[in-house]
Design an enzyme around this catalytic site. Structure first.
Site, PDB file in Angstrom:
ATOM      1  N   GLU A  21     -12.988  -2.118  -9.957  1.00  0.00           N
ATOM      2  CA  GLU A  21     -11.607  -2.031  -9.433  1.00  0.00           C
ATOM      3  C   GLU A  21     -10.794  -3.441  -9.512  1.00  0.00           C
ATOM      4  OE1 GLU A  21     -10.232   0.893  -8.998  1.00  0.00           O
ATOM      5  OE2 GLU A  21     -11.836   2.429  -8.248  1.00  0.00           O
ATOM      6  N   ARG A  75       3.241   1.856  -6.677  1.00  0.00           N
ATOM      7  CA  ARG A  75       1.669   2.116  -6.214  1.00  0.00           C
ATOM      8  C   ARG A  75       1.102   3.067  -7.523  1.00  0.00           C
ATOM      9  NH1 ARG A  75      -0.961   4.225  -0.914  1.00  0.00           N
ATOM     10  NH2 ARG A  75      -3.285   4.156  -1.395  1.00  0.00           N
ATOM     11  N   GLU A  82       3.388   6.356  -3.132  1.00  0.00           N
ATOM     12  CA  GLU A  82       3.017   6.392  -4.451  1.00  0.00           C
ATOM     13  C   GLU A  82       4.261   7.055  -5.363  1.00  0.00           C
ATOM     14  OE1 GLU A  82      -1.159   6.914  -5.608  1.00  0.00           O
ATOM     15  OE2 GLU A  82      -0.146   8.078  -7.572  1.00  0.00           O
ATOM     16  N   ARG A 123      -3.988  16.996  15.228  1.00  0.00           N
ATOM     17  CA  ARG A 123      -3.126  16.462  14.555  1.00  0.00           C
ATOM     18  C   ARG A 123      -2.784  14.979  14.544  1.00  0.00           C
ATOM     19  NH1 ARG A 123      -0.418  20.091  18.020  1.00  0.00           N
ATOM     20  NH2 ARG A 123      -0.232  22.079  16.991  1.00  0.00           N
ATOM     21  N   HIS A 159     -17.473   5.982  -9.891  1.00  0.00           N
ATOM     22  CA  HIS A 159     -16.230   6.073 -10.012  1.00  0.00           C
ATOM     23  C   HIS A 159     -15.884   4.654 -10.876  1.00  0.00           C
ATOM     24  CE1 HIS A 159     -11.823   6.329  -9.249  1.00  0.00           C
ATOM     25  NE2 HIS A 159     -11.965   5.277  -8.630  1.00  0.00           N
ATOM     26  N   ASN A 210      -3.136   3.330 -10.617  1.00  0.00           N
ATOM     27  CA  ASN A 210      -3.957   4.187 -11.250  1.00  0.00           C
ATOM     28  C   ASN A 210      -4.133   3.866 -12.867  1.00  0.00           C
ATOM     29  OD1 ASN A 210      -3.851   6.526  -9.345  1.00  0.00           O
ATOM     30  ND2 ASN A 210      -1.598   6.675  -9.988  1.00  0.00           N
ATOM     31  N   LYS A 230      -4.901   6.424   1.684  1.00  0.00           N
ATOM     32  CA  LYS A 230      -4.902   7.442   0.940  1.00  0.00           C
ATOM     33  C   LYS A 230      -6.548   8.251   1.549  1.00  0.00           C
ATOM     34  CE  LYS A 230      -3.034   7.012  -3.713  1.00  0.00           C
ATOM     35  NZ  LYS A 230      -3.323   7.430  -4.884  1.00  0.00           N
ATOM     36  N   HIS A 281      -7.205   5.252 -14.713  1.00  0.00           N
ATOM     37  CA  HIS A 281      -7.682   6.084 -13.985  1.00  0.00           C
ATOM     38  C   HIS A 281      -7.689   7.869 -14.481  1.00  0.00           C
ATOM     39  CE1 HIS A 281      -8.878   3.249 -11.110  1.00  0.00           C
ATOM     40  NE2 HIS A 281      -9.197   4.261 -10.183  1.00  0.00           N
ATOM     41  N   HIS A 311     -11.148   9.542 -14.330  1.00  0.00           N
ATOM     42  CA  HIS A 311     -11.413  10.815 -13.637  1.00  0.00           C
ATOM     43  C   HIS A 311     -11.975  11.782 -14.554  1.00  0.00           C
ATOM     44  CE1 HIS A 311      -8.498   9.458 -10.193  1.00  0.00           C
ATOM     45  NE2 HIS A 311      -9.795   9.065  -9.957  1.00  0.00           N
ATOM     46  N   LYS A 361      -3.910  -5.485  -3.196  1.00  0.00           N
ATOM     47  CA  LYS A 361      -3.657  -4.102  -2.976  1.00  0.00           C
ATOM     48  C   LYS A 361      -2.647  -3.538  -1.787  1.00  0.00           C
ATOM     49  CE  LYS A 361      -5.112   0.744  -2.683  1.00  0.00           C
ATOM     50  NZ  LYS A 361      -6.176   1.619  -2.676  1.00  0.00           N
TER      51      LYS A 361
HETATM   52  N1  LIG Z   1      -8.688   6.380  -1.101  1.00  0.00           N
HETATM   53  C1  LIG Z   1      -8.349   5.585  -2.262  1.00  0.00           C
HETATM   54  O1  LIG Z   1      -7.370   4.873  -2.142  1.00  0.00           O
HETATM   55  C2  LIG Z   1      -9.525   5.388  -3.025  1.00  0.00           C
HETATM   56  C3  LIG Z   1      -9.561   4.305  -4.257  1.00  0.00           C
HETATM   57  C4  LIG Z   1     -10.692   4.115  -4.970  1.00  0.00           C
HETATM   58  C5  LIG Z   1     -11.707   5.218  -4.739  1.00  0.00           C
HETATM   59  N2  LIG Z   1     -11.679   6.231  -3.628  1.00  0.00           N
HETATM   60  C6  LIG Z   1     -12.878   7.073  -3.733  1.00  0.00           C
HETATM   61  O2  LIG Z   1     -14.043   6.403  -3.211  1.00  0.00           O
HETATM   62  C7  LIG Z   1     -15.134   6.991  -3.765  1.00  0.00           C
HETATM   63  C8  LIG Z   1     -15.972   5.848  -4.473  1.00  0.00           C
HETATM   64  O3  LIG Z   1     -16.373   4.975  -3.367  1.00  0.00           O
HETATM   65  P1  LIG Z   1     -17.864   4.414  -3.450  1.00  0.00           P
HETATM   66  O4  LIG Z   1     -17.962   3.631  -4.689  1.00  0.00           O
HETATM   67  O5  LIG Z   1     -17.783   3.400  -2.442  1.00  0.00           O
HETATM   68  O6  LIG Z   1     -18.888   5.450  -3.450  1.00  0.00           O
HETATM   69  P2  LIG Z   1     -19.806   6.030  -2.069  1.00  0.00           P
HETATM   70  O7  LIG Z   1     -19.195   6.162  -0.752  1.00  0.00           O
HETATM   71  O8  LIG Z   1     -20.181   7.366  -2.677  1.00  0.00           O
HETATM   72  O9  LIG Z   1     -20.902   4.871  -1.958  1.00  0.00           O
HETATM   73  C9  LIG Z   1     -21.777   4.590  -3.149  1.00  0.00           C
HETATM   74  C10 LIG Z   1     -23.178   4.513  -2.614  1.00  0.00           C
HETATM   75  O10 LIG Z   1     -23.472   3.404  -2.014  1.00  0.00           O
HETATM   76  C11 LIG Z   1     -24.164   3.791  -0.914  1.00  0.00           C
HETATM   77  N3  LIG Z   1     -23.640   2.549  -0.045  1.00  0.00           N
HETATM   78  C12 LIG Z   1     -22.790   2.596   0.764  1.00  0.00           C
HETATM   79  N4  LIG Z   1     -22.731   1.219   1.561  1.00  0.00           N
HETATM   80  C13 LIG Z   1     -23.774   0.850   1.088  1.00  0.00           C
HETATM   81  C14 LIG Z   1     -24.540  -0.436   1.376  1.00  0.00           C
HETATM   82  N5  LIG Z   1     -23.971  -1.201   2.290  1.00  0.00           N
HETATM   83  N6  LIG Z   1     -25.717  -0.660   1.211  1.00  0.00           N
HETATM   84  C15 LIG Z   1     -26.404   0.317   0.266  1.00  0.00           C
HETATM   85  N7  LIG Z   1     -25.905   1.312  -0.075  1.00  0.00           N
HETATM   86  C16 LIG Z   1     -24.545   1.665   0.519  1.00  0.00           C
HETATM   87  C17 LIG Z   1     -23.490   5.106  -0.565  1.00  0.00           C
HETATM   88  O11 LIG Z   1     -24.563   5.884   0.359  1.00  0.00           O
HETATM   89  C18 LIG Z   1     -23.408   5.947  -2.017  1.00  0.00           C
HETATM   90  O12 LIG Z   1     -24.696   6.376  -2.345  1.00  0.00           O
HETATM   91  C19 LIG Z   1     -14.625   8.071  -4.730  1.00  0.00           C
HETATM   92  O13 LIG Z   1     -14.727   9.296  -4.023  1.00  0.00           O
HETATM   93  C20 LIG Z   1     -13.113   7.630  -5.038  1.00  0.00           C
HETATM   94  O14 LIG Z   1     -12.418   8.951  -5.382  1.00  0.00           O
HETATM   95  C21 LIG Z   1     -10.791   6.216  -2.708  1.00  0.00           C
HETATM   96 ZN   LIG Z   2     -10.319   3.855  -8.680  1.00  0.00          ZN
END
Ligand SMILES: NC(=O)c1ccc[n+]([C@@H]2O[C@H](COP(=O)([O-])OP(=O)(O)OC[C@H]3O[C@@H](n4cnc5c(N)ncnc54)[C@H](O)[C@@H]3O)[C@@H](O)[C@H]2O)c1
Ligand SMILES: [Zn+2]
Length: 354
Positions: free
Chosen positions: A181, A234, A230, A117, A256, A238, A139, A241, A245, A220
């Site tokens: 972003e 917040r 949100e 939990r 993304h 989006n 999130k 977005h 998406h 942020k």
């Molecule tokens: N929680 C939130 O508020 C929020 C906000 C924006 C995006 N997101 C989510 O985040 C995700 C996208 O994040 P992302 O772009 O980091 O994607 P990701 O985690 O898939 O990373 C992108 C790629 O980079 C690689 N990688 C990571 N660190 C590395 C490094 N230091 N050197 C080399 N390669 C590396 C990963 O293995 C992957 O192949 C999506 O699922 C999206 O929905 C969440």
């Molecule tokens: Zn985003």
């Protein structure tokens, strides 16, 4: 080192964000001292590139490594992680340390919310996108039944350690994603937009100044502090977005951040048709998005991807699409369109920009 404290207005707890060199190797071990056990969650790429360094900094801790990529942001990965935590007999007094991009942060944050939990968790974002965006704000989610982030929870990490050292191994495309972003943040805060324009050359060379990363984190955090769940401000995060998406689901091969840049272009064009806008500003914003993208990728016919915008969680009616569109410097509008109108306009915009 910049230290940013995210203090949600409605909550007594705080989340501290360390941004700068040394965040990983100095601040993280210090923060973990009071936990009886640590469990690390990462992905295959980060493990390959940074596994040895992680062991040097954190010692011999149990690690669960997920396969890299959005396609693994699933219930299978979530439950495999929970199973590994249970098998390692991680106690409630222990903590989960997520070291990776947004996917690792989102899945790990959800696992930490569910395990017993809720146990403490720490984010070590290793992509630019995760540093400036996903690691801040609590999130968490997995994609479910083909719908992005359908199952999730709000769960603030105890602390975030955004260390630029990780960016040295990041592929150029992933750097562009993070800048995507940052452009979104720029569209919401005039001061950040000015800074992006001023540092344009460095950004286009894909070298992102650490002070700009910290400014984005601070922005942020300030939005989340005001409205963690949100219900109001917040929602601005989006921006672009809804379309992003839909494109992300349709294109699969585009990340993304790239889809956020594309979505911002589409939604800025939609704003032009429905709102009083600052035309000069929208032109500047769209050209910045195009410059970061390098070129507009080939898109499938609009009628193939626009129905996916109907799946968006922000939509308030079954056959309406709500977009968060930039209109003037630092200003956005929520625009609700009947689906048919959104689909027609998206098709026209696609013909214009591609
Ligand atoms: N929680 C939130 O508020 C929020 C906000 C924006 C995006 N997101 C989510 O985040 C995700 C996208 O994040 P992302 O772009 O980091 O994607 P990701 O985690 O898939 O990373 C992108 C790629 O980079 C690689 N990688 C990571 N660190 C590395 C490094 N230091 N050197 C080399 N390669 C590396 C990963 O293995 C992957 O192949 C999506 O699922 C999206 O929905 C969440
Ligand atoms: Zn985003």
């Amino acid at each position: 080192m910049r230290t940013i404290v995210l203090h949600e207005e409605a909550q007594p707890s705080k989340s501290t964000i360390y941004c700068g060199e040394g965040a990983f190797e100095r601040e993280l071990p210090r923060a973990l001292e009071s936990y009886s056990e640590r469990f690390v969650f990462t992905d295959g790429n980060v493990s390959r590139l940074w596994g040895a360094r992680i062991r040097e900094v954190l010692g011999d801790v149990p690690v669960f490594t997920m396969p890299a990529g959005e396609e693994h942001k699933t219930e299978e990965t979530l439950f495999a992680l929970l199973q590994a935590m249970a098998k390692a007999q991680l106690h409630r007094t222990g903590c989960l340390v997520m070291i990776g991009g947004g996917v690792v942060g989102d899945v790990g944050g959800l696992a930490a919310a569910l395990y017993m939990r809720g146990i403490a968790c720490f984010q070590v974002p290793t992509t630019l996108l995760a540093q400036v965006d996903s690691s801040v704000g609590g999130k968490t989610a997995i994609d479910f039944l083909g719908i992005k982030n359908l199952v999730g929870a709000f769960n603030q990490p105890e602390a975030v350690f955004a260390d630029p050292c990780f960016l040295s191994t990041l592929p150029p495309r992933e750097v562009r994603c993070g800048i995507g972003e940052m452009v979104k943040h720029g569209a919401l805060k005039e001061e950040l937009f000015e800074k992006l324009l001023m540092r344009r050359k460095e950004l286009m060379a894909l070298s992102v100044p650490v002070d700009l990363i910290a400014d984005n984190i601070a922005f942020k955090a300030s939005v989340v502090a005001e409205d963690a769940k949100e219900s109001g401000p917040r929602k601005s995060l989006n921006l672009g977005h809804t379309t992003a998406h839909a494109l992300e689901l349709a294109l699969k091969t585009r990340s993304h951040g790239e889809c956020v840049l594309l979505g911002t272009i589409f939604e800025a064009e939609i704003a032009r048709r429905h709102e009083t806008c600052d035309e000069g500003y929208l032109f500047e914003l769209i050209s910045l998005c195009k410059e970061v993208l390098g070129s507009i990728p080939a898109l499938p016919p609009a009628k193939e991807w626009t129905p996916l915008a109907l799946l968006d969680k922000k939509n308030t009616a079954k056959d309406a699409v709500v977009v968060t569109a930039p209109v003037c410097r630092g200003t956005y509008r929520l625009i609700a369109l009947p689906y048919a109108e959104y689909a027609r306009e998206a098709e026209e915009i696609q013909a214009k920009i591609c």
